[in-house]
Design a protein around this motif. Structure first.
Motif, PDB file in Angstrom:
ATOM      1  N   ILE A   8     -40.112 -25.674   2.198  1.00 48.57           N
ATOM      2  CA  ILE A   8     -40.146 -25.969   3.686  1.00 48.57           C
ATOM      3  C   ILE A   8     -38.723 -25.240   3.837  1.00 48.57           C
ATOM      4  N   ALA A   9     -37.796 -25.288   3.320  1.00 44.34           N
ATOM      5  CA  ALA A   9     -36.113 -24.801   3.493  1.00 44.34           C
ATOM      6  C   ALA A   9     -35.820 -23.551   3.556  1.00 44.34           C
ATOM      7  N   GLY A  10     -36.922 -22.554   2.779  1.00 42.99           N
ATOM      8  CA  GLY A  10     -37.182 -21.066   3.293  1.00 42.99           C
ATOM      9  C   GLY A  10     -37.650 -20.584   4.566  1.00 42.99           C
ATOM     10  N   SER A  11     -38.537 -21.855   4.868  1.00 45.87           N
ATOM     11  CA  SER A  11     -39.186 -21.848   6.175  1.00 45.87           C
ATOM     12  C   SER A  11     -37.872 -22.054   7.496  1.00 45.87           C
ATOM     13  N   VAL A  12     -37.613 -23.338   7.083  1.00 43.54           N
ATOM     14  CA  VAL A  12     -36.239 -23.263   8.092  1.00 43.54           C
ATOM     15  C   VAL A  12     -35.736 -22.121   8.290  1.00 43.54           C
ATOM     16  N   THR A  13     -34.676 -22.042   7.022  1.00 44.92           N
ATOM     17  CA  THR A  13     -34.263 -20.759   6.961  1.00 44.92           C
ATOM     18  C   THR A  13     -34.585 -19.552   7.805  1.00 44.92           C
ATOM     19  N   ALA A  14     -35.830 -19.375   7.753  1.00 46.35           N
ATOM     20  CA  ALA A  14     -36.057 -17.916   8.413  1.00 46.35           C
ATOM     21  C   ALA A  14     -36.427 -17.902   9.717  1.00 46.35           C
ATOM     22  N   GLY A  59     -41.338 -17.724  13.806  1.00 44.45           N
ATOM     23  CA  GLY A  59     -41.994 -16.450  14.401  1.00 44.45           C
ATOM     24  C   GLY A  59     -41.688 -16.987  15.761  1.00 44.45           C
ATOM     25  N   TRP A  60     -42.798 -18.174  15.484  1.00 50.13           N
ATOM     26  CA  TRP A  60     -42.775 -19.056  17.183  1.00 50.13           C
ATOM     27  C   TRP A  60     -42.272 -17.952  18.351  1.00 50.13           C
ATOM     28  N   PRO A  61     -40.867 -18.371  17.904  1.00 50.52           N
ATOM     29  CA  PRO A  61     -39.366 -17.884  19.121  1.00 50.52           C
ATOM     30  C   PRO A  61     -39.518 -16.773  19.421  1.00 50.52           C
ATOM     31  N   ALA A  62     -39.677 -15.733  18.675  1.00 51.30           N
ATOM     32  CA  ALA A  62     -40.029 -14.530  18.583  1.00 51.30           C
ATOM     33  C   ALA A  62     -40.191 -13.362  19.380  1.00 51.30           C
ATOM     34  N   ALA A  63     -41.720 -13.788  20.429  1.00 53.03           N
ATOM     35  CA  ALA A  63     -41.864 -13.315  21.554  1.00 53.03           C
ATOM     36  C   ALA A  63     -41.173 -13.382  22.007  1.00 53.03           C
ATOM     37  N   ALA A  64     -40.172 -14.833  22.853  1.00 55.19           N
ATOM     38  CA  ALA A  64     -39.428 -14.869  23.576  1.00 55.19           C
ATOM     39  C   ALA A  64     -38.479 -14.610  23.472  1.00 55.19           C
ATOM     40  N   ARG A  65     -37.989 -13.988  22.484  1.00 53.51           N
ATOM     41  CA  ARG A  65     -36.209 -12.678  22.062  1.00 53.51           C
ATOM     42  C   ARG A  65     -36.752 -11.507  23.057  1.00 53.51           C
ATOM     43  N   PRO A  83     -50.050  -7.409  19.230  1.00 51.90           N
ATOM     44  CA  PRO A  83     -50.702  -8.443  19.749  1.00 51.90           C
ATOM     45  C   PRO A  83     -51.641  -9.114  19.307  1.00 51.90           C
ATOM     46  N   PHE A  84     -51.741  -9.153  18.333  1.00 54.46           N
ATOM     47  CA  PHE A  84     -52.660 -10.257  16.818  1.00 54.46           C
ATOM     48  C   PHE A  84     -51.926 -11.081  16.161  1.00 54.46           C
ATOM     49  N   ALA A  85     -50.591 -11.688  16.276  1.00 53.72           N
ATOM     50  CA  ALA A  85     -49.690 -12.239  15.911  1.00 53.72           C
ATOM     51  C   ALA A  85     -49.786 -13.203  15.428  1.00 53.72           C
ATOM     52  N   LEU A  86     -49.850 -13.601  15.038  1.00 44.94           N
ATOM     53  CA  LEU A  86     -49.099 -15.860  15.011  1.00 44.94           C
ATOM     54  C   LEU A  86     -47.445 -15.908  14.336  1.00 44.94           C
TER      55      LEU A  86
END
Length: 284
Positions: free
Chosen positions: A104-110, A211-217, A227-230
């Motif tokens: 969980i800590a690694g995911s937040v860091t990522a 990575g959810w905010p990556a599409a906005a950036r 086009p097929f990334a989550l």
């Protein structure tokens, strides 16, 4: 993973490469108990570079996709080792919670870390493990057996967070720790395959979140490259790699149990040195 900049022949080449990578990663998952991520991440890096994925998100995309692919591969590898009676369930009982917290800590860091951090972690750990395996001596020990209590939990947390930042199943660290404490390499490999299951599932979900905010950036990711990334998980990469990795994982388990302890250590160490070198070049 298709883009406007790739023609049909290039797409076919990428697809064939991913299928071959899946076969090799599955085999290595069985041999080394590493989930295959240590080979998937470097190869995905080249594939996504060819696909024009922006440098700023390329490495976390490789890691997230790797963790997703490790899920079925590690489950199959773990089952094969478990049926041979080689998995140490006591270590799993001691580590499951601190490993999960580390993931969980690694995911937040990522979600917030710069791209270079992922490469630095990958190189530092891969080369440290390679040195231990290639130059190993019987006198290189931290103790006669794994510690009890708080130190063991700290080790579990470190395994979880670093594995998540590298996109691997935890085998690098748990193999290293267990052999430093006198455990046979075959037992370390088998137990690591079980840890890979525990790390890969929440780790992959964490990279979807990260990575959810990556599409906005980087709107070009959503519009063109992937086009097929989550989040930071490429579904196309996963689809091409998973089937062959599942087929070859049991073959790797057989190979691991057929090798001598020293042969397995030398093979693992050489492999880690090579993949670490790839990212040193990209950091220069």
């Amino acid at each position: 993973m298709a883009t406007a900049g790739l023609n049909v022949s290039e797409l076919v080449e990428l697809a064939l490469l991913l299928v071959a990578v899946g076969a090799l990663s599955g085999f290595l998952a069985g041999v080394f108990g590493i989930g295959g991520g240590a080979i998937l991440v470097p190869v995905f890096y080249e594939c996504f570079r060819l696909a024009g994925v922006p440098l700023e998100v390329r490495m976390p995309l490789c890691i997230g996709t790797s963790l997703a692919i490790i899920i079925p591969t590690s489950i199959r590898s773990w089952r094969a080792h478990y049926l041979r009676g080689a998995v140490d369930t006591e270590i799993l009982k001691a580590w499951w919670l601190p490993v999960l917290i580390g993931v969980i800590a690694g995911s937040v860091t990522a979600r917030y870390a710069p791209e270079r951090l992922f490469k630095i972690v990958f190189v530092a750990v891969a080369w440290s493990a390679a040195a231990r395996l290639l130059l190993a001596r019987a006198t290189w020990k931290l103790g006669d057996d794994l510690p009890k209590g708080p130190l063991m939990k700290v080790y579990g947390f470190i395994v979880g967070i670093l594995s998540t930042l590298m996109g691997i199943g935890g085998g690098l660290f748990s193999n290293l720790l267990m052999t430093f404490y006198g455990r046979p390499i075959h037992q370390a490999v088998a137990t690591s395959s079980a840890l890979a299951v525990l790390i890969s599932i929440p780790g992959a979900l964490g990279y979807v979140y990260a990575g959810w905010p990556a599409a906005a950036r980087f709107p070009e990711i959503a519009a063109l490259q992937l086009p097929f990334a989550l989040g930071y998980v490429s579904l196309i990469g996963a689809v091409f790699v998973m089937p062959t990795s599942l087929l070859t994982a049991p073959l790797g388990v057989r190979a691991a149990h057929a090798m001598s302890k020293r042969t397995l250590e030398m093979a693992f160490g050489t492999y880690l040195f090579i993949v670490g070198s790839r990212f040193v070049i990209s950091l220069l």
